[in-house]
Motif scaffolding. Sequence first.
Motif, PDB file in Angstrom:
ATOM      1  N   PRO A 135    -133.086  53.824  -1.291  1.00 24.39           N
ATOM      2  CA  PRO A 135    -133.107  55.217  -0.819  1.00 24.39           C
ATOM      3  C   PRO A 135    -131.754  55.918  -0.916  1.00 24.39           C
ATOM      4  O   PRO A 135    -131.696  57.143  -0.941  1.00 24.39           O
ATOM      5  N   GLN A 162    -139.852  51.323   5.425  1.00 22.51           N
ATOM      6  CA  GLN A 162    -139.646  52.465   4.549  1.00 22.51           C
ATOM      7  C   GLN A 162    -140.969  53.179   4.269  1.00 22.51           C
ATOM      8  O   GLN A 162    -142.043  52.597   4.393  1.00 22.51           O
ATOM      9  N   PHE A 215    -135.197  56.692  10.378  1.00 26.47           N
ATOM     10  CA  PHE A 215    -134.128  55.720  10.188  1.00 26.47           C
ATOM     11  C   PHE A 215    -133.031  55.925  11.234  1.00 26.47           C
ATOM     12  O   PHE A 215    -132.444  54.957  11.742  1.00 26.47           O
TER      13      PHE A 215
END
Length: 505
Positions: free
Chosen positions: A187, A242, A255
């Motif tokens: 990411p 995720q 997150f």
Amino acid sequence: MSPTNGIPVVVAHKDVAVAAPSVTPEAAAQIVKQVKHYFSDANLNHDKFMRESVSNNSGWIDFKVLARFNRLRQLMGIPVARKQNKGNNRKNQKPAPKVADVDTQYVTLLGETIKSGITEEDPIEVNEDVTAIKRKEVFVPSDSWFSRTVHVKGLPYGIESPDFIEKLFEYFAGHGNVQLVRMRRNPKTGDFKGNLLVEYATAEEAEEVSKKEDAEYLGNKLEFVMLPAYHDEKVANDEFIQEELRKPGETYQSFEDYCISKGRPVPSAANGKNANALKFAELAPGCLVKFTGVTDDIAFDEIKKAFNTVHRVRFLEYTAGSSEGIVRFAEPVAASFIESHPDGQTVGEVTLSVELVDEEGEKAFVERSKAAVEGKGKPKAKSNKIEFVPGCLIKFTSAAGDVSHEKIKEALKSECDVKFVEYGTEKTDGIIRLADPIAAKIIESHADGLTIDEVKISLEPVDEEDEKAFAERAQAAADNKAKKRGHSDNRRGGHGHGGNKRFRK
């Protein structure tokens, strides 16, 4: 993310002749297949941009939009549009040599290709003036993909190609009716993580594939597990989930919230890029392996790829032309790597010796890493010195007529990066300088010569004395250019002096 993000606006150039674009029958078939994929249920379940697009304007999507999709650009042969760099170098950047109406021609080509390539039975249709396309049926989202998906591990980190997905699709189609193959990415960096999500038509097919224990792809041993089981294991281990792994209908922490709940610092722009980079330089013991025995014909990427096939490589400390270096794995697996490779690591036809890096060596590595990070933020003194690495030069001779630098670069672009070309007085011979020391490899692969526009170009190595002479000429040219620039800056006027050689970048 919109597929159009990152594609810069290009500046039109006048007086540039561009032939009407066309595609081969093979490329046309791939284009039609790719567009059908974009509108498929499997893709729309995960492609936010396409999902939003088919829900607007009665489902019609203009071909102008599709023509900007990177994969379709590649298949149609649209010149690659490079991103503009940020900073003070924009004024030195050259706009792409693109004619104003070339996009319109490609849009027309795309529309006509799709129109002629689909039938009444296909789930998509083109409007009468061939400017837009839509699904025949309204898309209805489904959550069943989760139970029909297999999580796959074992591919090299960061290694991919333009047709990578197509090749993977073909491979997994040999195990069942594949609906979709998705690549998992880091990411932060966008790099391919070496993991896939493969969706099959039925849960039974997916279950059958997940039981395979001896699957390999291009020499890489693959690990299969059903996505629900993989998801549940990560949840049980209290790991961050995720987005692509999330179970439909479930609620998950962001997150930032996950970091706070674990007492970890929350990543933010306020921390600064340099702070993040310094954190990257920190090292857990047991991640480093030293390798020796690198030969001149082995490139940096080949070394990294070889180690990546075993464990994910986070960093490779290696200078072209050196016989040794250090690989930093993402996890402390150095000891197990050495144990499983008593004879060394094979790179191409060469076996590199490997050994553990001791505690003092690890400390020195960290210090070098931190010094490199801190040095990046400091302004560098301008230098005209040209760094020259042996093994980058190829002598060429044209059988008839001159050959431009651009054509030489285009002919070799799939194999190497041409730094620049030095021509002789008649421009029918000269020296090609590559960005990497792989001249011997390129010459070997073109033992019968290189053909450019029906002109045969012979390639041969450059000996040590000629390499030194070339380096001196290149340095003299750079010094002369800097001197002329200085004269101009000081408004003194003046003239540069050149020989019978000319360098073209």
